[in-house]
Design an enzyme around this catalytic site. Sequence first.
Site, mmCIF file in Angstrom:
data_model
loop_
_atom_site.group_PDB
_atom_site.id
_atom_site.type_symbol
_atom_site.label_atom_id
_atom_site.label_comp_id
_atom_site.label_asym_id
_atom_site.label_seq_id
_atom_site.Cartn_x
_atom_site.Cartn_y
_atom_site.Cartn_z
ATOM 1 N N HIS A 1 8.246 26.352 10.811
ATOM 2 C CA HIS A 1 9.450 26.638 10.021
ATOM 3 C C HIS A 1 10.037 28.019 10.338
ATOM 4 O O HIS A 1 10.106 28.905 9.474
ATOM 5 C CB HIS A 1 9.204 26.493 8.518
ATOM 6 C CG HIS A 1 7.923 27.064 7.979
ATOM 7 N ND1 HIS A 1 7.528 28.358 8.191
ATOM 8 C CD2 HIS A 1 6.933 26.514 7.251
ATOM 9 C CE1 HIS A 1 6.378 28.578 7.598
ATOM 10 N NE2 HIS A 1 5.991 27.455 7.027
ATOM 11 N N HIS B 1 1.858 29.755 9.816
ATOM 12 C CA HIS B 1 2.868 30.256 8.883
ATOM 13 C C HIS B 1 3.084 31.706 9.296
ATOM 14 O O HIS B 1 2.233 32.560 9.044
ATOM 15 C CB HIS B 1 2.380 30.147 7.435
ATOM 16 C CG HIS B 1 3.403 30.625 6.448
ATOM 17 N ND1 HIS B 1 4.039 29.793 5.555
ATOM 18 C CD2 HIS B 1 3.932 31.857 6.240
ATOM 19 C CE1 HIS B 1 4.907 30.495 4.841
ATOM 20 N NE2 HIS B 1 4.862 31.762 5.233
ATOM 21 N N HIS C 1 5.890 18.635 10.015
ATOM 22 C CA HIS C 1 5.441 19.618 9.005
ATOM 23 C C HIS C 1 5.854 19.102 7.632
ATOM 24 O O HIS C 1 7.027 19.177 7.256
ATOM 25 C CB HIS C 1 6.063 20.988 9.260
ATOM 26 C CG HIS C 1 5.555 22.047 8.336
ATOM 27 N ND1 HIS C 1 5.051 23.241 8.785
ATOM 28 C CD2 HIS C 1 5.458 22.097 6.990
ATOM 29 C CE1 HIS C 1 4.668 23.979 7.753
ATOM 30 N NE2 HIS C 1 4.910 23.296 6.653
ATOM 31 N N ASP D 1 9.155 20.688 6.431
ATOM 32 C CA ASP D 1 8.524 21.536 5.423
ATOM 33 C C ASP D 1 8.941 21.106 4.022
ATOM 34 O O ASP D 1 8.998 21.929 3.102
ATOM 35 C CB ASP D 1 8.828 23.020 5.653
ATOM 36 C CG ASP D 1 7.887 23.931 4.854
ATOM 37 O OD1 ASP D 1 6.806 23.467 4.454
ATOM 38 O OD2 ASP D 1 8.250 25.094 4.627
ATOM 39 N N HIS E 1 4.613 18.514 3.291
ATOM 40 C CA HIS E 1 3.706 18.633 2.138
ATOM 41 C C HIS E 1 3.887 17.393 1.271
ATOM 42 O O HIS E 1 5.015 17.095 0.858
ATOM 43 C CB HIS E 1 4.054 19.876 1.306
ATOM 44 C CG HIS E 1 3.952 21.149 2.080
ATOM 45 N ND1 HIS E 1 2.806 21.919 2.091
ATOM 46 C CD2 HIS E 1 4.841 21.780 2.903
ATOM 47 C CE1 HIS E 1 3.007 22.977 2.873
ATOM 48 N NE2 HIS E 1 4.232 22.912 3.381
ATOM 49 N N LYS F 1 -4.182 24.992 10.347
ATOM 50 C CA LYS F 1 -3.032 25.723 9.829
ATOM 51 C C LYS F 1 -3.447 27.109 9.376
ATOM 52 O O LYS F 1 -4.400 27.265 8.601
ATOM 53 C CB LYS F 1 -2.439 24.930 8.650
ATOM 54 C CG LYS F 1 -1.256 25.596 7.956
ATOM 55 C CD LYS F 1 0.028 25.512 8.765
ATOM 56 C CE LYS F 1 1.124 26.407 8.188
ATOM 57 N NZ LYS F 1 1.828 25.834 7.038
HETATM 58 O O1 DOR Z 1 8.428 27.145 0.620
HETATM 59 C C1 DOR Z 1 7.307 26.816 0.938
HETATM 60 N N1 DOR Z 1 6.628 25.908 0.217
HETATM 61 N N2 DOR Z 1 6.752 27.379 2.006
HETATM 62 C C2 DOR Z 1 5.472 27.168 2.322
HETATM 63 O O2 DOR Z 1 5.025 27.727 3.286
HETATM 64 C C3 DOR Z 1 4.618 26.306 1.482
HETATM 65 C C4 DOR Z 1 5.407 25.367 0.712
HETATM 66 C C5 DOR Z 1 4.629 24.700 -0.393
HETATM 67 O O3 DOR Z 1 3.511 24.244 -0.146
HETATM 68 O O4 DOR Z 1 5.142 24.607 -1.506
HETATM 69 ZN ZN ZN Z 2 4.954 24.199 4.797
#
Ligand code: DOR
Ligand code: ZN
Length: 351
Positions: free
Chosen positions: A179, A141, A17, A255, A19, A104
């Site tokens: 998460h 989520h 997971h 995450d 980003h 997702k």
């Molecule tokens: O804290 C987070 N940031 N939780 C999420 O679900 C998305 C993520 C983000 O993309 O910044």
């Molecule tokens: Zn995430």
Amino acid sequence: MPNSPTQIQLIQPDDWHLHIRDGAIMRDVLADTARQFARAIIMPNLKPPVTAVELAHAYRSRIEANLKSLGINDFEPLMTLYLTDNTSADEVRKAKAEGIVGFKLYPAGATTNSDAGVTDIRHCYKALEAMQEVGMPFLVHGEVTHSEIDIFDREAVFIDQILEPLRRDFPQLKIVFEHITTKQAAHYVRDALTAGNTIAATITPQHLLMNRNAIFSGGIRPHNYCLPVLKREEHRVALLEAATSGNPRFFLGTDSAPHAKGDKEAACGCAGCYSAFNALGLYAEAFESVNRLEKLEGFASFFGPDFYSLPRNSKKITLKKQAQSIPQELPLGDATIVPLRAGETIAWSLV
Ligand code: DOR
Ligand code: ZN
């Protein structure tokens, strides 16, 4: 696995997971992840979101171009699509045929770039039927977003209102509860009765290492703010127990969610912790805190690929008990980012 208290060797982990965003900042964050992980599941919450197979292919090409420019040739991005109220069953089948590893669910309004998310899961039943049929994992989520629900209860309410009915209606659907942050979620996943390998959860380093006091210690700490938000100590303890239990339903997903320093240190700061800089060191610290370092390899390197029906990695890495200072800031495109535990030391480093 030859283990000693000061050094552990393990099959190279993956991040299930992650980003990495897009454009200029992607290059900086990719390097941190690729230093440690062989593969990562790339979250689709771009602006606009990655809602179709063609968009995912284009995103993958941009990632590959950045990897190439960094001289990295041993890291594989695993692409996902962002589910909307309008995702068709055909798109699900096409995604399966073209190597997309999951869809997702962002409940609309739940977090960063979730405005295009699902307004009502019942709008997605055709797509979910197709996912169940073709064996496409569904990554959730797990928070309800109604404003009347207390932010600390959103995950527990999601289990009752959304997840449990969903599993009743789609008993064969492969679900990753992403998460997780609560005792309720850890126990739900642990105790779920399933005929096969149909439910799992990822756990972040921050939810294993910190409780909600970390957001408020001595003043407001925006860099410890993520969603779902950190919870009470009893929840952290339950998550740590789950992660280190050797139960294959729990595996690594950082995450790691980069936001520029100015976007975090703001009147309405963004949610997300940047843990990619030394994620493995953070996980090692968490596992060591309960004397279960020998369980790290399953959590970090085996249970994720097993759930996704992908091969395990073969290369090995070594983590050493050697203190590493975490910088106050790191470059992020034209800006900077404050990594998790900035200015502190982490006991474990990648050799
Ligand atoms: O804290 C987070 N940031 N939780 C999420 O679900 C998305 C993520 C983000 O993309 O910044
Ligand atoms: Zn995430």
